[in-house]
Design a protein around this motif. Sequence first.
Motif, short mmCIF file in Angstrom:
data_model
loop_
_atom_site.label_atom_id
_atom_site.label_comp_id
_atom_site.label_asym_id
_atom_site.label_seq_id
_atom_site.Cartn_x
_atom_site.Cartn_y
_atom_site.Cartn_z
N HIS A 182 0.83 -1.21 0.00
CA HIS A 182 0.00 0.00 0.00
C HIS A 182 0.87 1.27 0.00
N HIS A 202 0.68 3.95 -3.31
CA HIS A 202 0.71 5.41 -3.36
C HIS A 202 1.70 5.95 -4.40
N MET A 256 -6.12 3.92 -5.26
CA MET A 256 -5.82 2.51 -5.46
C MET A 256 -7.12 1.75 -5.64
N CYS A 295 -7.82 4.53 3.82
CA CYS A 295 -6.79 5.22 3.04
C CYS A 295 -7.25 6.65 2.79
N GLY A 296 -6.45 7.62 3.20
CA GLY A 296 -6.80 9.03 3.05
C GLY A 296 -6.00 9.70 1.94
ZN LIG Z 1 -3.21 5.12 1.79
#
Ligand SMILES: [Zn+2]
Length: 478
Positions: A250, A255, A359, A449-450
């Motif tokens: 991740h 990213h 993602m 996930c931000g």
């Molecule tokens: Zn993330």
Amino acid sequence: MKAVIERALDTASAGGAAYADARIVQKTSEFLMVKDGQVAAVNLSSDYGLGVRALVNGSWGFASASRVNTESADEVAGRALRIARASARVQEKPVVLAAQDPSVGEYITPYESDPFDVSTEDKLGLLLRVNDLLRREKGVKVAECAMEIYKTEKAFGSTEGAYVTQTIVESGAGMESTATSDDDIQKRSFPNSFGRQVVTGGYEEIEKLELESNAPRIASESAALLSAAECPATTTTVILDATQVALQVHESCGHPTELDRALGYEASFAGTSFLTPDMLGAFRYGSDAVNIVADATTPLGAGTFGYDDEGVPAQRNYLVKDGIFVGYLTSRETASELDQRSSGAMRAESWNHIPLIRMTNINLMPGETSPEDLIASTDDGIYMELNKSWSIDDLRLNFQFGTEIAWQIEGGRLTNMYKNPTYTGITPQFWQSCDAVANNWRMWGTPNCGKGEPVQGMHVGHGAAAARFRDVRVGVRG
Ligand SMILES: [Zn+2]
């Protein structure tokens, strides 16, 4: 819904938009939590609204409203047009969209049991039983169990003739056990960090988690960590469990392969990427054992859908193939800069957010070795399980991760338990040191996930298995 979407698109076109799209989203979620034997939360929430994106003179305008009817369609489209015109006055470079065949279709998450049809009593009953099992362990001070379910119904249309509807169903649950002594606090979570694991699927996926049969082990490990030795500071072979591999993928692949980040559009908030477009197809990201795909079609993936929020069909594309960096997560706008088609990765948190490159499911493809054989073929090293902390620089290059628990590997066997394990590395060197990926592959869901400003939370998936890395610095503090 279709009439409202068509009205918004007609209004946008009549007002001068070269392109426009409209989304109607209804999102229903339920969150249940049991803490220390008591029901701590039973939250059912729902929201519904319309968002319109209009492209005028090469600039975007976006507007939204929680009323969904033909009058609000006119009003929202009008506001999107005005914002686009205002943006065009300060434009640096006009937006060009990569060509896309307009999608028409419907997608529904495959599931057996609608999680909203299971009674709240039954759901709380499961959480209370799991909570009770955690609390039987002496030393456990805080026992938390939670469940989260979602149903997202969306319709999307564009002035190019796309019209798609989707129903995405998600289910997840987990637990956290916190043990304390006079001078230490230790935590174990299951099945994933923060007790959160979400997949696209029905209530049957919560039953498959085997929360009850795992609760006694999780509780006893949290208590045992209090008297475990600290992870030594050394350089050694590290085997990461599948959940930590998922987090590693991740942060260090998902990213940095977001093309908006690589092009510098996200620099002010979320950072940039060391994977610049000139490296595409040539840069050695990892060893030959490292194959990573972005796959929005993976069954159970928290990033699985039929179409993204630009109406682009779900796809499976390599990001890293045989260790070489070969692809990005893209949108129509960013793909055009590389003369590509969109990879279908544009998603918005809800109707009142503009879509961003997010993602989908970023999956490390499995190898052929069992995790047991991976450990058995390791003379000396450390096996680490489940993410506890993470830190990675803006370029997604230098990182330090901590896990909840670890064990020493001696002569191919797990021996001493270690607390506060950490490891550090530099992304390409680390993945180049990966000499084996195991075959215990399954989907892990990250529901937190931000990205963006204002920040949008997204559910993304990671297919992952245990993996082995050589010559890793471990036990670094601070
Ligand atoms: Zn993330």
